[in-house]
Scaffold this active site. Structure first.
Site, mmCIF file in Angstrom:
data_model
loop_
_atom_site.group_PDB
_atom_site.id
_atom_site.type_symbol
_atom_site.label_atom_id
_atom_site.label_comp_id
_atom_site.label_asym_id
_atom_site.label_seq_id
_atom_site.Cartn_x
_atom_site.Cartn_y
_atom_site.Cartn_z
ATOM 1 N N CYS A 1 6.493 13.951 3.528
ATOM 2 C CA CYS A 1 5.645 12.705 4.171
ATOM 3 C C CYS A 1 5.475 12.985 5.458
ATOM 4 O O CYS A 1 5.005 12.124 6.259
ATOM 5 C CB CYS A 1 6.063 11.602 3.638
ATOM 6 N N CYS B 1 -2.529 9.717 6.072
ATOM 7 C CA CYS B 1 -1.943 8.141 5.412
ATOM 8 C C CYS B 1 -0.409 8.041 5.820
ATOM 9 O O CYS B 1 -0.140 7.037 6.354
ATOM 10 C CB CYS B 1 -2.503 8.130 4.019
ATOM 11 N N CYS B 2 0.383 9.074 5.644
ATOM 12 C CA CYS B 2 1.860 9.054 5.913
ATOM 13 C C CYS B 2 2.005 9.042 7.369
ATOM 14 O O CYS B 2 3.096 8.399 7.790
ATOM 15 C CB CYS B 2 2.430 10.237 5.236
ATOM 16 N N CYS C 1 1.267 7.279 -4.820
ATOM 17 C CA CYS C 1 1.457 8.598 -4.893
ATOM 18 C C CYS C 1 2.727 9.026 -5.589
ATOM 19 O O CYS C 1 3.477 10.280 -5.387
ATOM 20 C CB CYS C 1 1.775 9.055 -3.213
ATOM 21 N N CYS D 1 5.289 5.492 -2.320
ATOM 22 C CA CYS D 1 4.326 4.546 -2.569
ATOM 23 C C CYS D 1 3.590 4.622 -3.945
ATOM 24 O O CYS D 1 3.804 5.765 -4.658
ATOM 25 C CB CYS D 1 3.210 4.911 -1.444
#
Length: 257
Positions: A248, A131-132, A223, A220
């Site tokens: 990240c 995702c990062c 997280c 985010c």
């Protein structure tokens, strides 16, 4: 400006330095103040360097840059999943300093493909890296490809992965303009969290209101969580993962290979 750095300006102007010279430059700045380091970066690279602003206490970088009296650029990654408080804070900083923040965004198709394939919270199951990579790393790579240097708010006291962050070094994870080496500046490397907050309070600098709710390290929304007194600030980030891997990808070169 420190006299110890003058020959580097003559040799490099706003272009690139060899890795050996970067190491020498970092050493020459060992006793410099964060403001002096910021001034060095801005004078060396001019319009080809930019401050990376995450929407947290790295606002101190913007304040230091404003104090130099030199022109400076600021960019920020909008992942699409930041807290509402962070968006409001970024606008407040922009208004306070009278600057235009250069926002950069994830690729629409890559983000859509990830969410359609794995849902909105896949990072809880298979780690945050994928995702990062989509929401942070790829947009950052695109932003940095137009620069010769970037300035970050990394500090040695932030996490286990940042205890050896140098003041200046060649970025080991990203390339800059025309595929050349990218110079990474960390003016706050030797500064503690307490010192950053002392500056913020003394100068009445705007800060993210999430800090009043127990948030220390802010990323985010899914997280990031508030931490308890005595907990390390990075315990509020990706708390389901091992502490030694809490990067990240923006500062991937901090991870030991």
């Amino acid at each position: 400006m420190l006299r110890t750095t003058s020959r580097f300006f003559q040799a490099a102007q706003a272009a690139l330095l060899a890795p050996k010279e970067i190491a020498e430059l970092s050493a020459s700045l060992a006793k410099a103040s964060p403001k002096e380091i910021m001034e060095c970066a801005l004078k060396l690279h001019g319009d080809d360097v930019a401050i990376s602003f995450s929407g947290a206490e790295d606002v101190a970088l913007i304040h230091l840059a404003s104090e130099t009296g030199l022109p400076f650029r600021v960019f920020s990654l909008d992942t699409g999943r930041l807290h509402a408080e962070t968006y409001r804070y970024m606008q407040a900083v922009s208004d306070f300093y009278g600057i235009d923040i250069e926002y950069t965004f994830p690729d629409q198709k890559a983000t859509q493909d990830l969410v359609r394939a794995k849902g909105l919270f896949s990072f809880m199951k298979d780690g945050h890296k994928e995702c990062c990579d989509v929401r942070k790393v790829a947009p950052l790579r695109r932003q940095l490809s137009g620069l010769r240097g970037w300035i970050t708010g990394q500090r040695k006291d932030q996490s286990l992965t940042r205890t050896a962050v140098p003041l200046v070094h060649v970025d080991g994870a990203f390339k800059g303009m025309e595929g050349q080496d990218l110079i990474k500046w960390n003016p706050l490397s030797n500064v503690s969290s307490a010192e950053v907050w002392k500056l913020i309070r003394k100068e009445e600098i705007p800060f993210n209101q999430l800090h009043l709710q127990g948030f220390v390290s802010i990323g985010c929304e899914p997280c990031t969580k508030a931490t308890l007194p005595g907990q390390h600030e990075r315990e509020g980030r990706w708390w389901w993962e091992d502490a030694s891997a809490k990067e990240c990808g923006l500062h991937k070169d901090n991870l030991k290979k």
